[in-house]
Design an enzyme around this catalytic site. Structure first.
Site: not given
Length: 336
Positions: A210, A213, A281
């Protein structure tokens, strides 16, 4: 706005039932205590949650398995759990998904317990989360065991997903060896990364951090399209990766394709956000599945973006079905 060819999408979707993906990563149990709040505790200024429902489901890399299963994709699972009752629950839950138990390798550790995260929910609000875990890297013998299992099944898989929650399963050595082996066998290998390992996923097909990060790994905030484009290109170049995906919350996602030296910005499709838990995920599961089933990078990104828009409208780490996905793409007007 980018578009899909509906015939190509449907052809790819039809191939998912014969697609096989290896999932390596940190296996977690997610427990939900769901209830309502009617009063404040007389013991402390905290709400009293009257629990009306409980459920336990697969989390971490297990949530990737759930997402693959929801699409009809078969998965082979490699990871670690404790030698405890929670591990039996983990096994039972994995058996309900589309996994090949004869090809799975779940190491039983005597020193690392099965990770359990308990979320207390009142209405649609998470009141608190309770984590029960001990984080230790794989031992040399555990790493050897996973690598031996991986080498035996890599040829029959279409792709590999590294699901890194920084709980010790994906060591620097295991990351390097699994990616090298996957590349050697010309397999798709995708990574949901951790900042602590960020520049260790060299030669992965795609990484899906993301924007927080990615920004943290580069030491800067990524807010504008220009900043994201620069970051995605830099990360892909450093990792020698053919593409890089940065998910951006309400701004959707950005996909950089190295061969084109171009970044595509795909706006979000979510109408209402209840819970972003597990959305990453879903993105990597759907993207990898459709890439393995024959769609191109941009096409697979459009599909995974639509999938994320569905799951954030649900409570908890949920999945998306092919029926929901097709409906979301049609409502979005994603087909030419």
């Amino acid at each position: 706005m980018y578009y899909l060819d509906k015939k190509r999408y449907l052809e790819a979707a039809s191939k998912l039932k014969t697609t096989k993906i290896i999932v390596i990563g940190d296996l977690i149990l997610d427990e939900y205590l769901i209830g309502e709040v009617n009063r404040i505790s007389p013991e402390a200024p905290v709400p009293v949650v009257w629990v009306r429902n409980e459920k336990t489901t697969l989390g971490g890399a297990g949530n990737v398995v759930k997402n693959l299963s929801s699409l009809g994709v078969q998965s082979f699972v490699l990871g670690r759990a404790g030698n405890d009752p929670a591990a039996k629950t983990l096994d039972d839950l994995l058996s309900t998904e589309n996994t090949n138990s004869s090809k799975n390798t779940i190491i039983r550790s005597e020193i690392v317990p099965t990770i359990l995260k308990t979320r207390v929910i009142a209405g649609h609000q998470q009141v608190c989360r309770i984590d029960r875990e001990e984080t230790f890297p794989l031992s040399d013998s555990e790493e050897k065991q996973l690598l031996e299992s991986f080498s035996k099944i890599i040829q029959e898989a279409d792709a590999v997903i590294l699901s890194d929650y920084d709980k010790g399963t994906l060591t620097a050595s295991l990351i390097r060896k699994t990616i090298d082996l996957a590349v050697q066998h010309k397999k798709i290998v995708t990574v949901d990364p951790q900042v602590s390992h960020f520049f260790q996923y060299e030669k992965a097909t795609v990484m899906t951090p993301n924007h927080h990060e990615a920004g943290k790994a580069l030491g800067k905030k990524l807010e504008t399209n220009a900043e994201v484009e620069e970051a995605a290109g830099k990360i892909a170049e450093n990792l020698h990766s053919p593409s890089m995906m940065i998910t951006r919350g309400e701004k959707g996602m950005s996909l950089y394709i190295s061969s084109e030296s171009k970044t595509y910005h795909i706006p979000t499709v979510a109408k209402e956000v209840f819970d972003v838990t597990g959305a990453g995920d879903t993105v990597i599961s759907v993207y990898t599945s459709f890439l393995a089933a024959g769609l191109g990078e941009l096409e697979a990104a459009i599909v995974s973006n639509a999938a994320a828009g569905v799951v954030v409208g649900k409570l908890g780490a949920e999945t998306v079905s092919l029926e929901e996905l097709l409906e979301a793409l049609e409502k979005r007007g994603s087909f030419q």
